[in-house]
Scaffold this motif. Structure first.
Motif, PDB file in Angstrom:
ATOM      1  N   VAL A  69       0.937  -1.131   0.220  1.00  0.00           N
ATOM      2  CA  VAL A  69      -0.364  -0.128  -0.066  1.00  0.00           C
ATOM      3  C   VAL A  69       1.099   1.368  -0.242  1.00  0.00           C
ATOM      4  CG1 VAL A  69      -1.958   1.422   1.020  1.00  0.00           C
ATOM      5  CG2 VAL A  69      -1.786  -1.417   1.047  1.00  0.00           C
ATOM      6  N   LEU A  70       1.164   1.807  -0.968  1.00  0.00           N
ATOM      7  CA  LEU A  70       1.446   3.241  -1.196  1.00  0.00           C
ATOM      8  C   LEU A  70       0.318   4.550  -1.070  1.00  0.00           C
ATOM      9  CD1 LEU A  70       2.655   3.337  -4.040  1.00  0.00           C
ATOM     10  CD2 LEU A  70       3.423   2.069  -2.129  1.00  0.00           C
ATOM     11  N   ASN A  71       1.064   5.490   0.207  1.00  0.00           N
ATOM     12  CA  ASN A  71       0.362   6.796   0.493  1.00  0.00           C
ATOM     13  C   ASN A  71       0.639   8.076   0.472  1.00  0.00           C
ATOM     14  OD1 ASN A  71      -0.879   4.606   2.747  1.00  0.00           O
ATOM     15  ND2 ASN A  71      -2.881   5.487   2.794  1.00  0.00           N
ATOM     16  N   ALA A  72       0.222   9.175  -0.543  1.00  0.00           N
ATOM     17  CA  ALA A  72       0.404   9.891  -0.084  1.00  0.00           C
ATOM     18  C   ALA A  72       0.038  11.165   0.582  1.00  0.00           C
ATOM     19  CB  ALA A  72       0.642  10.128  -1.522  1.00  0.00           C
ATOM     20  N   ASN A  73       0.042  12.005   1.450  1.00  0.00           N
ATOM     21  CA  ASN A  73      -1.196  13.257   2.011  1.00  0.00           C
ATOM     22  C   ASN A  73      -0.217  14.402   1.614  1.00  0.00           C
ATOM     23  OD1 ASN A  73      -2.430  11.271   2.398  1.00  0.00           O
ATOM     24  ND2 ASN A  73      -1.301  10.764   4.244  1.00  0.00           N
ATOM     25  N   PHE A  74      -0.672  15.531   1.469  1.00  0.00           N
ATOM     26  CA  PHE A  74      -0.385  16.802   1.402  1.00  0.00           C
ATOM     27  C   PHE A  74      -1.376  17.080   2.024  1.00  0.00           C
ATOM     28  CE2 PHE A  74      -0.614  20.632   0.135  1.00  0.00           C
ATOM     29  CZ  PHE A  74       1.334  21.402   0.170  1.00  0.00           C
ATOM     30  N   THR A  75      -0.930  18.278   3.270  1.00  0.00           N
ATOM     31  CA  THR A  75      -1.654  18.908   4.098  1.00  0.00           C
ATOM     32  C   THR A  75      -1.274  20.385   4.059  1.00  0.00           C
ATOM     33  OG1 THR A  75      -2.283  17.596   5.784  1.00  0.00           O
ATOM     34  CG2 THR A  75      -3.182  19.933   6.267  1.00  0.00           C
ATOM     35  N   PHE A  76      -1.912  21.100   4.192  1.00  0.00           N
ATOM     36  CA  PHE A  76      -1.592  22.847   4.415  1.00  0.00           C
ATOM     37  C   PHE A  76      -2.621  23.681   5.511  1.00  0.00           C
ATOM     38  CE2 PHE A  76      -4.685  23.790   0.932  1.00  0.00           C
ATOM     39  CZ  PHE A  76      -5.094  25.145   1.356  1.00  0.00           C
ATOM     40  N   SER A  77      -2.386  24.859   6.446  1.00  0.00           N
ATOM     41  CA  SER A  77      -2.857  25.323   6.523  1.00  0.00           C
ATOM     42  C   SER A  77      -2.193  26.689   7.237  1.00  0.00           C
ATOM     43  CB  SER A  77      -2.574  25.272   8.442  1.00  0.00           C
ATOM     44  OG  SER A  77      -3.339  24.994   9.233  1.00  0.00           O
ATOM     45  N   ASP A 109       3.721  13.327   3.305  1.00  0.00           N
ATOM     46  CA  ASP A 109       4.062  12.536   3.473  1.00  0.00           C
ATOM     47  C   ASP A 109       3.969  11.820   2.813  1.00  0.00           C
ATOM     48  OD1 ASP A 109       4.471  12.808   6.820  1.00  0.00           O
ATOM     49  OD2 ASP A 109       2.306  13.327   6.972  1.00  0.00           O
ATOM     50  N   LEU A 110       5.351  11.072   2.795  1.00  0.00           N
ATOM     51  CA  LEU A 110       4.729   9.989   1.679  1.00  0.00           C
ATOM     52  C   LEU A 110       6.019   8.544   2.464  1.00  0.00           C
ATOM     53  CD1 LEU A 110       6.886  11.431  -0.775  1.00  0.00           C
ATOM     54  CD2 LEU A 110       3.970  11.100  -0.909  1.00  0.00           C
ATOM     55  N   TYR A 111       4.745   7.227   2.434  1.00  0.00           N
ATOM     56  CA  TYR A 111       4.584   5.607   2.619  1.00  0.00           C
ATOM     57  C   TYR A 111       4.608   5.094   2.268  1.00  0.00           C
ATOM     58  CZ  TYR A 111       0.953   6.403   5.157  1.00  0.00           C
ATOM     59  OH  TYR A 111      -0.600   7.173   5.604  1.00  0.00           O
ATOM     60  N   ALA A 112       4.886   4.100   2.622  1.00  0.00           N
ATOM     61  CA  ALA A 112       3.893   2.472   1.689  1.00  0.00           C
ATOM     62  C   ALA A 112       4.224   1.648   3.007  1.00  0.00           C
ATOM     63  CB  ALA A 112       5.511   2.202   0.818  1.00  0.00           C
ATOM     64  N   THR A 113       3.078   0.653   2.806  1.00  0.00           N
ATOM     65  CA  THR A 113       3.112  -0.218   3.511  1.00  0.00           C
ATOM     66  C   THR A 113       3.505  -2.431   2.868  1.00  0.00           C
ATOM     67  OG1 THR A 113       2.339   0.869   4.771  1.00  0.00           O
ATOM     68  CG2 THR A 113       2.065  -1.066   5.735  1.00  0.00           C
ATOM     69  N   LEU A 114       3.724  -2.652   3.449  1.00  0.00           N
ATOM     70  CA  LEU A 114       4.512  -3.798   3.181  1.00  0.00           C
ATOM     71  C   LEU A 114       4.001  -5.000   4.088  1.00  0.00           C
ATOM     72  CD1 LEU A 114       5.352  -5.879   0.770  1.00  0.00           C
ATOM     73  CD2 LEU A 114       6.883  -6.022   1.553  1.00  0.00           C
ATOM     74  N   THR A 115       2.691  -5.670   4.268  1.00  0.00           N
ATOM     75  CA  THR A 115       2.433  -7.412   4.343  1.00  0.00           C
ATOM     76  C   THR A 115       2.774  -8.482   4.049  1.00  0.00           C
ATOM     77  OG1 THR A 115       1.139  -5.276   5.932  1.00  0.00           O
ATOM     78  CG2 THR A 115       0.831  -7.338   6.378  1.00  0.00           C
ATOM     79  N   LYS A 116       2.633  -9.293   4.180  1.00  0.00           N
ATOM     80  CA  LYS A 116       3.415 -10.627   3.600  1.00  0.00           C
ATOM     81  C   LYS A 116       2.641 -11.738   5.131  1.00  0.00           C
ATOM     82  CE  LYS A 116       4.106 -13.275   0.513  1.00  0.00           C
ATOM     83  NZ  LYS A 116       2.474 -13.989  -0.603  1.00  0.00           N
ATOM     84  N   SER A 117       1.770 -13.168   4.774  1.00  0.00           N
ATOM     85  CA  SER A 117       2.229 -13.945   5.950  1.00  0.00           C
ATOM     86  C   SER A 117       2.538 -15.301   4.638  1.00  0.00           C
ATOM     87  CB  SER A 117       0.868 -13.825   6.131  1.00  0.00           C
ATOM     88  OG  SER A 117      -0.510 -14.075   5.236  1.00  0.00           O
ATOM     89  N   PHE A 118       2.921 -15.613   5.860  1.00  0.00           N
ATOM     90  CA  PHE A 118       3.065 -17.509   5.325  1.00  0.00           C
ATOM     91  C   PHE A 118       2.851 -18.312   6.025  1.00  0.00           C
ATOM     92  CE2 PHE A 118       6.850 -14.630   4.772  1.00  0.00           C
ATOM     93  CZ  PHE A 118       7.696 -15.513   5.538  1.00  0.00           C
ATOM     94  N   ASP A 119       2.483 -19.872   6.632  1.00  0.00           N
ATOM     95  CA  ASP A 119       2.238 -20.688   7.493  1.00  0.00           C
ATOM     96  C   ASP A 119       1.856 -19.595   8.837  1.00  0.00           C
ATOM     97  OD1 ASP A 119       2.915 -22.276   5.497  1.00  0.00           O
ATOM     98  OD2 ASP A 119       5.145 -22.022   5.721  1.00  0.00           O
TER      99      ASP A 119
END
Length: 417
Positions: A258-266, A309-319
């Motif tokens: 999953v790749l996420n990109a968030n940009f916030t301005f206030s 903010d730019l971030y990537a999440t990797l999730t893998k399951s086996f056995d």
């Protein structure tokens, strides 16, 4: 805990709070309206005597038994005048027997209760519209809140009002890509007299008076406080803030990556408009004096804050194994500006402003900014849903430190079972 918060680096020293705003749901449009009306008054006020004789007599005892007291002793003649059982009756205002050009006062009222033991009114209204379709979720809301100040019955410029709006939309473009926006706007206005001191009315003495027989403000602590409150000027603060967050999410291989990109301005802005005008005090029937200062002041502050903010999440399951990790980039920038202008001797009280003043003027300007940029990661390994190993880290650069010491690494790891 330290392990989960470590990914936020030095900013996690006092903990981390994550907030999720409302969003649309369901298969139909929903409209909600809420309101609230309330009347408030002090929960308790000190019980005070309104008898001037008792008050002045006790005050004399306190002064005479306190060597370091700066108070003065009330004369026997005034104490006699203050007696509630005086057969001639007690007049609240008279001409001073020693100087018949000046007023003299002997009131008999609990001024604290008279001014502060009153109800203040507030109201709040909130309207929201939300809904969802197969690909879209939306939530729109708006509200208004207002509250009268404790002196709203005495002056017209004692009030607070707040307007707020929020819009949140999420759109699923494809199964693997969604975009969203969350925007909010807040505007508040606070009006109050330039002289705003509750202690003047809480500590008001019962023998004081507010106005003279000719309608002028009395030459007493209470009369001067009221003159300042009603005729002494106004203070107005207007604050606006707009904040918007744009987000995008991409997922691949059934959300294994999953790749996420968030940009916030206030962007926030505050205008401060304040002025003081002279007020008139009646010392005697033919002796009305102008007191106080005449001054106009304007100030404004603005602040810009951006976050990427730019971030990537990797999730893998086996056995019996589960491996997951997060790798990201964070960048923030903030700039704060302030401008003030001040000038004395307002020419016209009907148009109190810096442009219509003739005295000395002062102008000042200030700004400051800061920025940070960093990388962060989190690695997790879990075996048989019982044994967990986690490692967190962050590498930051900041404008707050000297150039040769502007980076820091904040590692943290944990093992649990």
């Amino acid at each position: 805990d330290a392990s989960s918060a470590a990914i936020y680096g030095a900013r996690a020293a006092f903990g981390v709070v994550l907030i999720t705003t409302k969003q649309g749901k369901g298969d139909r449009i929903q409209v909600n309206y809420n309101n609230n009306f309330s009347w408030k008054r002090p929960s308790s006020l000190t019980e005070k005597t309104s008898d001037p004789y008792i008050y002045l007599k006790l005050k004399n005892i306190a002064v005479l038994n306190t060597p370091w007291s700066s108070g003065h002793v009330t004369s026997d003649e005034r104490l006699e005048w203050a007696r509630s059982d005086n057969p001639d009756g007690t007049e609240a205002i008279r001409l001073n027997p020693l100087d018949n050009t000046q007023w003299e006062y002997m009131g008999n009222r609990n001024w604290t209760n008279y001014f502060l033991d009153k109800s203040t009114f507030s109201q709040a209204h909130q309207l929201s519209i939300s809904g969802a379709t197969e690909k879209t979720k939306f939530y729109l809301s708006g509200g208004v809140d207002s509250e009268d100040g404790v002196f709203s019955g005495v002056v017209k410029n004692d009030k607070y009002i707040r307007y707020s709006m929020r819009g949140k939309v999420n759109y699923q473009i494809w199964n693997w890509l969604s975009v969203s926006n969350n925007t909010s706007f807040v505007s508040t206005t606070r009006k109050k007299p330039s002289y705003y001191n509750l202690s003047d009315f809480y500590d008001a003495e019962p023998h004081d008076m507010d106005v003279n027989p000719d309608g002028t403000w009395a030459n007493s602590e209470l009369g001067i406080a009221l003159a300042q409150l009603v005729d002494g000027g106004e203070e107005k603060t207007v604050y606006d803030r707009l904040q918007s967050t744009f987000s995008a999410e991409m997922n691949f291989w059934e959300r294994m990556l999953v790749l996420n990109a968030n940009f916030t301005f206030s962007k926030s802005h505050e205008d401060y408009d304040w002025y003081k005008t002279k007020y008139r005090i009646g010392y005697g029937p033919d002796d009305v004096r102008e007191q106080g200062t005449s001054r106009a002041y304007k100030g404004s502050t603005s602040e810009l804050y951006t976050v990427l903010d730019l971030y990537a999440t990797l999730t893998k399951s086996f056995d019996k194994h589960l491996v997951s990790g997060v790798l990201g980039f964070n960048q923030e920038y903030s700039r704060w500006d302030k401008f003030t202008a001040d000038r004395y001797d307002i020419i016209s009280t009907s148009l109190p402003s810096i442009g219509l003043s003739s005295g000395e003027q002062y102008v000042d300007e200030t700004y400051k900014d800061w920025a940070i940029r960093g990388l962060f990661f989190r690695a997790n390994y879990m075996y048989d849903n019982r044994y967990i190993f986690e490692l967190n880290g962050r590498y930051d650069g900041t404008s707050r430190f000297p150039k040769n010491k502007r980076y820091g690494f904040f590692p943290s790891g944990s093992v649990a079972w």
